[in-house]
Write a protein that holds these residues in place. Structure first.
Motif, PDB file in Angstrom:
ATOM      1  N   GLU A 190      -5.938  27.204 -39.267  1.00 58.47           N
ATOM      2  CA  GLU A 190      -4.767  27.318 -38.374  1.00 58.47           C
ATOM      3  C   GLU A 190      -5.151  27.310 -36.897  1.00 58.47           C
ATOM      4  N   ASP A 191      -6.446  27.444 -36.591  1.00 55.63           N
ATOM      5  CA  ASP A 191      -6.865  27.371 -35.167  1.00 55.63           C
ATOM      6  C   ASP A 191      -6.818  25.932 -34.641  1.00 55.63           C
ATOM      7  N   MET A 192      -6.699  24.977 -35.523  1.00 55.12           N
ATOM      8  CA  MET A 192      -6.740  23.581 -35.068  1.00 55.12           C
ATOM      9  C   MET A 192      -5.462  23.228 -34.316  1.00 55.12           C
ATOM     10  N   ASP A 193      -5.634  22.677 -33.115  1.00 54.86           N
ATOM     11  CA  ASP A 193      -4.460  22.254 -32.357  1.00 54.86           C
ATOM     12  C   ASP A 193      -4.849  21.084 -31.436  1.00 54.86           C
ATOM     13  N   PRO A 194      -5.213  19.943 -32.036  1.00 55.48           N
ATOM     14  CA  PRO A 194      -5.739  18.846 -31.204  1.00 55.48           C
ATOM     15  C   PRO A 194      -4.673  18.233 -30.299  1.00 55.48           C
ATOM     16  N   SER A 195      -5.083  17.886 -29.070  1.00 52.57           N
ATOM     17  CA  SER A 195      -4.154  17.160 -28.184  1.00 52.57           C
ATOM     18  C   SER A 195      -4.002  15.751 -28.722  1.00 52.57           C
ATOM     19  N   PRO A 196      -2.828  15.155 -28.540  1.00 57.05           N
ATOM     20  CA  PRO A 196      -2.661  13.782 -29.042  1.00 57.05           C
ATOM     21  C   PRO A 196      -3.569  12.792 -28.317  1.00 57.05           C
ATOM     22  N   THR A 197      -4.011  11.786 -29.050  1.00 56.94           N
ATOM     23  CA  THR A 197      -4.817  10.714 -28.450  1.00 56.94           C
ATOM     24  C   THR A 197      -3.898   9.878 -27.550  1.00 56.94           C
ATOM     25  N   PRO A 198      -4.346   9.505 -26.340  1.00 51.29           N
ATOM     26  CA  PRO A 198      -3.484   8.660 -25.497  1.00 51.29           C
ATOM     27  C   PRO A 198      -3.175   7.338 -26.183  1.00 51.29           C
ATOM     28  N   HIS A 260      -3.407  16.235 -43.924  1.00 47.53           N
ATOM     29  CA  HIS A 260      -2.372  15.266 -44.300  1.00 47.53           C
ATOM     30  C   HIS A 260      -1.453  14.969 -43.117  1.00 47.53           C
ATOM     31  N   GLY A 261      -1.276  13.678 -42.806  1.00 50.75           N
ATOM     32  CA  GLY A 261      -0.330  13.281 -41.749  1.00 50.75           C
ATOM     33  C   GLY A 261      -0.880  13.451 -40.340  1.00 50.75           C
ATOM     34  N   GLN A 262      -2.043  14.074 -40.182  1.00 54.63           N
ATOM     35  CA  GLN A 262      -2.633  14.194 -38.826  1.00 54.63           C
ATOM     36  C   GLN A 262      -3.826  13.251 -38.766  1.00 54.63           C
ATOM     37  N   ASP A 263      -3.630  12.126 -38.115  1.00 56.41           N
ATOM     38  CA  ASP A 263      -4.577  11.036 -38.303  1.00 56.41           C
ATOM     39  C   ASP A 263      -5.817  11.107 -37.414  1.00 56.41           C
ATOM     40  N   ASP A 264      -5.685  11.680 -36.224  1.00 58.85           N
ATOM     41  CA  ASP A 264      -6.807  11.584 -35.280  1.00 58.85           C
ATOM     42  C   ASP A 264      -7.635  12.857 -35.196  1.00 58.85           C
ATOM     43  N   LEU A 265      -6.990  14.006 -35.355  1.00 62.88           N
ATOM     44  CA  LEU A 265      -7.639  15.316 -35.197  1.00 62.88           C
ATOM     45  C   LEU A 265      -8.439  15.336 -33.890  1.00 62.88           C
ATOM     46  N   TYR A 266      -9.732  15.682 -33.958  1.00 67.66           N
ATOM     47  CA  TYR A 266     -10.510  15.760 -32.706  1.00 67.66           C
ATOM     48  C   TYR A 266     -11.395  14.528 -32.500  1.00 67.66           C
ATOM     49  N   HIS A 267     -11.143  13.464 -33.271  1.00 69.81           N
ATOM     50  CA  HIS A 267     -11.985  12.268 -33.136  1.00 69.81           C
ATOM     51  C   HIS A 267     -11.653  11.543 -31.827  1.00 69.81           C
ATOM     52  N   SER A 268     -12.582  10.705 -31.390  1.00 69.26           N
ATOM     53  CA  SER A 268     -12.429  10.087 -30.064  1.00 69.26           C
ATOM     54  C   SER A 268     -11.546   8.831 -30.096  1.00 69.26           C
ATOM     55  N   LEU A 269     -11.496   8.142 -31.221  1.00 68.38           N
ATOM     56  CA  LEU A 269     -10.840   6.825 -31.330  1.00 68.38           C
ATOM     57  C   LEU A 269     -11.334   5.847 -30.257  1.00 68.38           C
ATOM     58  N   LEU A 270     -12.614   5.966 -29.957  1.00 68.84           N
ATOM     59  CA  LEU A 270     -13.198   5.083 -28.940  1.00 68.84           C
ATOM     60  C   LEU A 270     -13.948   3.897 -29.547  1.00 68.84           C
ATOM     61  N   SER A 271     -14.092   3.863 -30.876  1.00 68.11           N
ATOM     62  CA  SER A 271     -14.914   2.803 -31.475  1.00 68.11           C
ATOM     63  C   SER A 271     -14.377   1.408 -31.149  1.00 68.11           C
ATOM     64  N   THR A 272     -13.042   1.248 -31.094  1.00 65.85           N
ATOM     65  CA  THR A 272     -12.525  -0.096 -30.798  1.00 65.85           C
ATOM     66  C   THR A 272     -12.953  -0.511 -29.391  1.00 65.85           C
TER      67      THR A 272
END
Ligand SMILES: Cc1cc2nc3c(=O)[nH]c(=O)nc-3n(C[C@H](O)[C@H](O)[C@H](O)COP(=O)(O)OP(=O)(O)OC[C@H]3O[C@@H](n4cnc5c(N)ncnc54)[C@H](O)[C@@H]3O)c2cc1C
Ligand code: SF4
Length: 518
Positions: A190-198, A260-272
Motif C-alpha cells: 500500500e506504500d506504492m504511489d507512483p507518479s504517472p509517466t508523462p 493489475h491495471g497499473q502498467d508503468d509503476l516505477y519503471h522509466s519507459l525510456l527504452s523506446t
C-alpha cells in the motif's frame, strides 16, 4: 574529404551526434532517410511501434533541415518508393551521384548484410562506421567473451562500471557492493504511489502518421488510441527528468512488482527513446548518478537503473552479434508447441496473462517482469516454439529491435541457447507470480491449488517442464534441489501434476492465423 557524401540514417539512428554526421560539412552532404515497406511489414509490428518510429523520423528530419542539412526524405506512400533500404539507396545514388556513402552500422544482421552489398551493387565507396552510442563496441565484446568459459553478465557489468567510472569510489564500487539486487525485490504494497509517466499529445505531424498507419497497417496488432510516446529528443529529455525526479527513488525497490491495471509503476519507459537514439544511454546513467550524489535517490535504485543500461542492455547487444545467426534458430529444449491464441487476444482465464496482454495491446509496452516471469515464463514451461515467441515479442513492443529482443527472448526467457546467457532457466510456478503481484486474488484459478481443474496452470506446468527436462537440468547445481523435492513426492502426486498439465496443454488453442507474418 572532397566530393559529395550520401549519409543514410536509419529509423533507430535519430541522434544529432551520430558518427556518420560527425566531421561532415553541410554543403557536401545529403542525408537520406527512408520509410520502407519491407521494414514496417516484414513482421506485422504493433501499430504504435510503426507510428512512433515514423513520427520520430519525420521530427528528426525536420530538425536536421532546420539546422541547415540537406535531407532527402522518402515517405512510405511516395509513388516510386521501392519498399527496401537497398532499393532506396540505389535510387538516391542515381539522384545525387555521391562520391561515397557513409553510414553507421545497423542493429540487425539482416540489414548489415544488405549494407555490406552496397559497395559492389552500386559501385561506390561505402564506409560503415561502428555505432559508438553503445559503451561497448561489437569488437570489444568479442574480445571480452573470447576464451571465457562463462559469459556472466555480472563480470561484464563490473568492467563497464570501471570503464565508464559510473558509481565508482576509487577502484571499487560506490557503497562497497557492485550489485544491490537483493534490496530490489519488494512485493507490491500500500506504500506504492507512483507518479504517472508523462504522455505527449500527438502534434499534427504525429497525427498524420497515425492516420497513415491506421489505413496502411489496419490488420496489424495493437491499439493507437493511447499513443503518447516521446517523438523528439526534447520530449524524451522531459520524460527522463520526470523519471529521475519522481520515480527513480522507488525504481529499485519495486522493480519486480506487478499490479493489475497499473502498467508503468516505477519503471522509466525510456527504452523506446534510448533505442531510437533520442536519449543517450550514458547520459541517462550520469543523470541518475547525479541524483544519488545529490541525495535525491538511494543507491539501490540508482545502481539498479545503471545496471540495466550499461549492464544488461550492452550485454544483450554483445551476445546478439556474438551468437547470430545461430541464436535465431536456437531451440535447446526442442520446444515445438504453437503459440496460443491468447497471446494475441488476451482471452484467457489466467488473469496475469490477460493483464499483460492487455497492457501490451493498449500501450505497446509491458514491463520487464511481466515480459520475463509471466509471458516468457509461460512460453518456457508450456514448451512454445522459440521462433514463434520471438516473432511475437518483436511485433508487440514499441522498443523491440532484433538486437535487443532476440537475446532477451531466446536466451533469457526461453533458455533456447542452452544456458549461455542464463545459468538456470527462469521457470517459476504460480507462487512467484502471487508473491510479486496482486493478480492471483481475483483469478478464476486458485494459486494455492497444485493439481486438478481449478489449480493454477503455472503450478502443474512448472513440474511438467522440470520433469520433461530432467536429464538436462538435474546436474545443474543451481536447480538440482528441485529434483530432490520432486522425488520426495509420492508417485500419485507426481502423476496428478503431470496429468493436470497434460489436460491443460491439450486445451490450448493455437493462434488461428499467422498474426506475426503473412
Ligand atoms: C522476454 C523479454 C523481451 C524483451 N524485449 C525487449 C525489447 O524488445 N526491447 C528492449 O529495449 N528491451 C526488451 N526487454 C528488456 C526490458 O524488459 C525492457 O527494456 C524494459 O521493460 C523497457 O521498459 P523501461 O524503459 O520502463 O525499462 P526500465 O525498467 O525502466 O529499465 C531501464 C532501462 O534499462 C534497459 N534495460 C532493462 N532491462 C534490459 C534488458 N534485459 N535488455 C536490454 N535493456 C534493458 C532499457 O533501456 C530500459 O529503458 C525484454 C525483456 C524480456 C525479459
Ligand atoms: S492463479 Fe495462476 S494463472 Fe491466475 S493470476 Fe495467479 S499465477 Fe496467474
Amino acid at each position: 574529404m572532397a566530393g559529395k557524401t550520401l549519409v543514410p540514417i536509419l529509423g533507430d539512428q535519430l541522434t544529432r551526434t551520430l558518427a556518420s554526421l560527425r566531421g561532415q560539412t553541410k554543403a557536401d552532404t545529403v542525408v537520406l532517410m527512408m520509410e520502407v515497406r519491407d521494414e514496417t511489414t516484414y513482421v506485422k509490428h504493433h501499430k504504435q511501434k510503426i507510428a512512433l518510429i515514423l513520427s520520430a523520423m519525420r521530427h528528426f528530419a525536420a530538425k536536421l533541415e532546420k539546422a541547415g542539412w540537406q535531407v532527402d526524405y522518402v515517405k512510405l506512400t511516395d509513388k516510386d518508393n521501392t519498399g527496401s533500404f537497398s532499393g532506396e539507396v540505389e535510387r538516391a545514388v542515381k539522384r545525387h551521384s555521391p562520391d561515397r556513402i557513409r553510414v553507421v552500422e545497423p542493429g540487425e544482421l539482416r540489414v548489415r548484410e544488405m549494407m555490406d552489398a552496397w559497395a559492389d551493387d552500386f559501385d561506390i565507396d561505402v564506409e560503415i562506421l561502428p555505432d559508438d552510442r553503445f559503451v561497448c563496441s561489437i569488437v570489444d565484446f568479442r574480445n571480452w567473451a573470447d576464451g571465457r568459459n562463462s559469459l556472466l553478465m555480472e563480470s561484464f557489468y563490473r568492467d563497464m562500471r570501471r570503464r565508464t567510472g559510473l558509481l565508482m569510489y576509487g577502484d571499487g564500487p560506490e557503497g562497497g557492493e557492485w550489485n544491490y539486487d537483493k534490496q530490489n525485490r519488494a512485493s507490491p504494497d500500500e506504500d506504492m504511489d507512483p507518479s504517472p509517466t508523462p504522455r505527449f499529445e500527438p502534434d499534427n505531424m504525429t497525427c498524420e502518421v497515425i492516420e497513415m498507419v491506421q489505413s496502411e497497417c489496419a490488420d496489424h496488432f495493437g491499439d493507437l488510441d493511447r499513443f503518447g510516446w516521446p517523438v523528439t529528443s526534447d520530449q524524451a529529455d522531459e520524460a527522463l527528468d520526470a523519471f529521475i525526479a519522481e520515480r527513480l527513488p522507488e525504481f529499485g525497490k519495486y522493480q519486480d512488482a506487478m499490479v493489475h491495471g497499473q502498467d508503468d509503476l516505477y519503471h522509466s519507459l525510456l527504452s523506446t527513446s534510448i533505442n531510437l537514439g533520442l536519449l543517450d544511454p550514458l547520459d541517462c546513467c550520469r543523470r541518475a548518478e547525479q541524483a544519488y550524489h545529490a541525495g535525491d535517490a538511494p543507491l539501490n535504485a540508482v545502481e539498479g537503473f545503471i545496471r540495466q543500461i550499461i549492464g544488461w542492455r550492452e550485454y544483450v547487444r554483445g551476445i546478439y552479434w556474438l551468437d547470430m545467426p545461430t541464436l535465431r534458430s536456437a531451440n535447446a529444449l526442442q520446444a515445438r508447441r504453437a503459440l496460443p491464441e491468447f497471446y494475441w487476444t488476451g482471452e484467457t482465464d489466467m488473469r496475469c496473462i490477460a493483464d499483460c496482454v492487455r497492457s501490451t495491446r493498449e500501450n505497446a509496452h509491458a514491463h520487464h517482469i511481466q515480459r520475463l516471469m509471466v509471458l516468457g515464463n509461460f512460453a518456457l514451461i508450456a514448451g512454445i516454439e522459440p521462433q514463434q515467441v520471438e516473432d511475437w515479442f518483436l511485433v508487440v513492443y514499441a522498443d523491440a529491435y532484433e538486437w535487443v529482443e532476440l537475446p532477451n527472448v531466446a536466451a533469457m526467457a526461453l533458455w533456447a541457447d542452452k544456458g549461455r546467457l542464463a545459468s538456470k532457466p527462469y521457470a517459476a510456478s504460480g507462487n512467484y507470480i502471487n508473491k510479486m503481484s496482486d493478480y492471483c486474488g481475483d483469478c478464476r484459478y486458485t494459486v494455492s491449488k497444485k493439481t486438478g481443474e481449478d489449480s493454477c496452470p503455472f503450478n502443474s506446468l512448472y513440474w511438467h517442464f522440470m520433469d520433461r527436462h530432467r536429464t538436462l537440468f538435474e546436474k545443474n547445481r543451481r536447480i538440482s534441489r528441485v529434483y530432490s523435492n520432486w522425488d520426495r513426492m509420492d508417485a500419485d502426486k507426481r502423476k496428478a501434476y503431470l496429468d493436470t498439465a497434460e489436460v491443460f496443454l491439450k486445451s490450448l488453442k493455437p493462434a488461428g492465423k499467422t498474426w506475426a507474418r503473412d
